[in-house]
Design a protein around this motif. Structure first.
Motif, mmCIF file in Angstrom:
data_model
loop_
_atom_site.group_PDB
_atom_site.id
_atom_site.type_symbol
_atom_site.label_atom_id
_atom_site.label_comp_id
_atom_site.label_asym_id
_atom_site.label_seq_id
_atom_site.Cartn_x
_atom_site.Cartn_y
_atom_site.Cartn_z
ATOM 1 N N MET A 1 30.277 2.885 97.898
ATOM 2 C CA MET A 1 31.310 3.529 97.096
ATOM 3 C C MET A 1 32.365 4.093 98.031
ATOM 4 O O MET A 1 32.367 3.807 99.203
ATOM 5 C CB MET A 1 30.660 4.650 96.318
ATOM 6 C CG MET A 1 30.822 4.737 94.815
ATOM 7 S SD MET A 1 31.759 3.606 93.896
ATOM 8 C CE MET A 1 32.933 4.692 93.210
ATOM 9 N N PHE A 2 33.210 4.927 97.530
ATOM 10 C CA PHE A 2 34.272 5.550 98.302
ATOM 11 C C PHE A 2 33.947 7.040 98.401
ATOM 12 O O PHE A 2 34.229 7.810 97.484
ATOM 13 C CB PHE A 2 35.611 5.285 97.619
ATOM 14 C CG PHE A 2 36.798 5.745 98.410
ATOM 15 C CD1 PHE A 2 37.041 5.222 99.665
ATOM 16 C CD2 PHE A 2 37.665 6.682 97.891
ATOM 17 C CE1 PHE A 2 38.135 5.636 100.407
ATOM 18 C CE2 PHE A 2 38.764 7.099 98.612
ATOM 19 C CZ PHE A 2 38.997 6.580 99.876
ATOM 20 N N THR A 3 33.329 7.432 99.501
ATOM 21 C CA THR A 3 32.771 8.776 99.663
ATOM 22 C C THR A 3 33.794 9.895 99.467
ATOM 23 O O THR A 3 33.492 10.877 98.777
ATOM 24 C CB THR A 3 32.065 8.899 101.026
ATOM 25 O OG1 THR A 3 31.043 7.896 101.091
ATOM 26 C CG2 THR A 3 31.440 10.274 101.190
ATOM 27 N N PRO A 4 35.008 9.816 100.048
ATOM 28 C CA PRO A 4 35.942 10.932 99.829
ATOM 29 C C PRO A 4 36.260 11.173 98.346
ATOM 30 O O PRO A 4 36.373 12.321 97.909
ATOM 31 C CB PRO A 4 37.198 10.515 100.603
ATOM 32 C CG PRO A 4 36.699 9.581 101.650
ATOM 33 C CD PRO A 4 35.550 8.856 101.023
ATOM 34 N N LEU A 5 36.369 10.122 97.576
ATOM 35 C CA LEU A 5 36.640 10.279 96.153
ATOM 36 C C LEU A 5 35.437 10.878 95.432
ATOM 37 O O LEU A 5 35.589 11.765 94.577
ATOM 38 C CB LEU A 5 37.022 8.932 95.525
ATOM 39 C CG LEU A 5 37.391 8.946 94.045
ATOM 40 C CD1 LEU A 5 38.549 9.912 93.777
ATOM 41 C CD2 LEU A 5 37.746 7.549 93.588
ATOM 42 N N THR A 6 34.258 10.449 95.791
ATOM 43 C CA THR A 6 33.041 10.987 95.183
ATOM 44 C C THR A 6 32.911 12.480 95.462
ATOM 45 O O THR A 6 32.591 13.268 94.572
ATOM 46 C CB THR A 6 31.804 10.226 95.698
ATOM 47 O OG1 THR A 6 31.955 8.844 95.396
ATOM 48 C CG2 THR A 6 30.529 10.738 95.066
ATOM 49 N N VAL A 7 33.181 12.873 96.704
ATOM 50 C CA VAL A 7 33.117 14.293 97.070
ATOM 51 C C VAL A 7 34.197 15.077 96.328
ATOM 52 O O VAL A 7 33.947 16.185 95.830
ATOM 53 C CB VAL A 7 33.243 14.461 98.600
ATOM 54 C CG1 VAL A 7 33.421 15.920 98.981
ATOM 55 C CG2 VAL A 7 32.029 13.862 99.300
ATOM 56 N N THR A 8 35.393 14.521 96.230
ATOM 57 C CA THR A 8 36.484 15.192 95.520
ATOM 58 C C THR A 8 36.138 15.403 94.052
ATOM 59 O O THR A 8 36.374 16.492 93.503
ATOM 60 C CB THR A 8 37.789 14.385 95.652
ATOM 61 O OG1 THR A 8 38.102 14.226 97.034
ATOM 62 C CG2 THR A 8 38.940 15.074 94.943
ATOM 63 N N VAL A 9 35.572 14.396 93.424
ATOM 64 C CA VAL A 9 35.177 14.533 92.014
ATOM 65 C C VAL A 9 34.110 15.616 91.881
ATOM 66 O O VAL A 9 34.202 16.472 90.987
ATOM 67 C CB VAL A 9 34.669 13.190 91.443
ATOM 68 C CG1 VAL A 9 34.087 13.382 90.052
ATOM 69 C CG2 VAL A 9 35.780 12.161 91.407
ATOM 70 N N ALA A 10 33.125 15.599 92.754
ATOM 71 C CA ALA A 10 32.040 16.587 92.681
ATOM 72 C C ALA A 10 32.566 18.005 92.885
ATOM 73 O O ALA A 10 32.209 18.921 92.141
ATOM 74 C CB ALA A 10 30.955 16.255 93.699
ATOM 75 N N VAL A 11 33.434 18.195 93.876
ATOM 76 C CA VAL A 11 33.955 19.536 94.166
ATOM 77 C C VAL A 11 34.832 20.041 93.028
ATOM 78 O O VAL A 11 34.717 21.196 92.604
ATOM 79 C CB VAL A 11 34.708 19.547 95.518
ATOM 80 C CG1 VAL A 11 35.498 20.825 95.710
ATOM 81 C CG2 VAL A 11 33.729 19.349 96.667
ATOM 82 N N THR A 12 35.708 19.194 92.504
ATOM 83 C CA THR A 12 36.561 19.634 91.390
ATOM 84 C C THR A 12 35.730 19.914 90.139
ATOM 85 O O THR A 12 36.033 20.853 89.393
ATOM 86 C CB THR A 12 37.674 18.617 91.076
ATOM 87 O OG1 THR A 12 37.097 17.339 90.825
ATOM 88 C CG2 THR A 12 38.687 18.538 92.191
ATOM 89 N N ALA A 13 34.680 19.140 89.924
ATOM 90 C CA ALA A 13 33.796 19.408 88.784
ATOM 91 C C ALA A 13 33.073 20.743 88.972
ATOM 92 O O ALA A 13 32.920 21.511 88.010
ATOM 93 C CB ALA A 13 32.790 18.273 88.614
ATOM 94 N N LEU A 14 32.648 21.045 90.189
ATOM 95 C CA LEU A 14 31.995 22.334 90.450
ATOM 96 C C LEU A 14 32.969 23.495 90.282
ATOM 97 O O LEU A 14 32.588 24.564 89.780
ATOM 98 C CB LEU A 14 31.375 22.337 91.844
ATOM 99 C CG LEU A 14 30.133 21.467 92.014
ATOM 100 C CD1 LEU A 14 29.715 21.424 93.478
ATOM 101 C CD2 LEU A 14 28.998 21.973 91.139
ATOM 102 N N LEU A 15 34.210 23.302 90.702
ATOM 103 C CA LEU A 15 35.221 24.347 90.498
ATOM 104 C C LEU A 15 35.461 24.581 89.006
ATOM 105 O O LEU A 15 35.594 25.733 88.556
ATOM 106 C CB LEU A 15 36.521 23.975 91.200
ATOM 107 C CG LEU A 15 36.505 24.040 92.728
ATOM 108 C CD1 LEU A 15 37.794 23.455 93.299
ATOM 109 C CD2 LEU A 15 36.296 25.469 93.195
ATOM 110 N N LEU A 16 35.535 23.502 88.246
ATOM 111 C CA LEU A 16 35.690 23.621 86.804
ATOM 112 C C LEU A 16 34.486 24.330 86.185
ATOM 113 O O LEU A 16 34.639 25.216 85.332
ATOM 114 C CB LEU A 16 35.870 22.239 86.171
ATOM 115 C CG LEU A 16 35.994 22.192 84.656
ATOM 116 C CD1 LEU A 16 37.251 22.938 84.188
ATOM 117 C CD2 LEU A 16 36.014 20.746 84.180
ATOM 118 N N ALA A 17 33.288 23.973 86.636
ATOM 119 C CA ALA A 17 32.079 24.623 86.125
ATOM 120 C C ALA A 17 32.092 26.116 86.438
ATOM 121 O O ALA A 17 31.727 26.942 85.588
ATOM 122 C CB ALA A 17 30.837 23.966 86.719
#
Length: 125
Positions: A1-17
């Protein structure tokens, strides 16, 4: 996969949470900025879906024999937030914020699972 995008999605989702969880603790319903945050995370997940489909179309495959599992996670991830957004529209109390927080947390965990399946980690197949 594309690791930077995966990390970005995870971090933004955690910020939203975290933001929605904080609103729920303060007995506040979902606000416009929560929906804006959901839109940002949704756009990132749609970009991730596009990258995943392009990689699969170019012949890249998840490690092991887990293409079906990977595709099912890839499709499920963008559906997570729209579902909780609809629920939060119907629940205009702190529980709407709690629902979005839980959905965003689930999305972050799905990112870990998506990366795990792509790399052929434990339980990938």
């Amino acid at each position: 996969m594309f690791t930077p995008l995966t990390v970005t999605v995870a971090v933004t989702a955690l910020l939203l949470a975290a933001g929605c969880g904080w609103a729920a603790l303060r007995d506040q319903p979902v606000k416009d900025w929560h929906y804006l945050g959901m839109a940002v995370v949704l756009l990132l997940t749609l970009a991730q879906l596009t990258v995943g489909v392009v990689r699969l179309a170019n012949g890249d495959r998840p490690a092991g024999d887990s293409t079906v599992v990977f595709v099912s996670y890839l499709i499920s991830v963008p559906l997570c937030l729209p579902v909780v957004a609809i629920v939060s529209l119907g629940e205009r109390s702190r529980w709407g914020s709690a629902t979005v927080a839980a959905g965003a947390l689930v999305l972050a965990v799905l990112q870990l699972r998506l990366a795990d399946v792509w790399s052929g980690g434990v339980g990938a197949g």
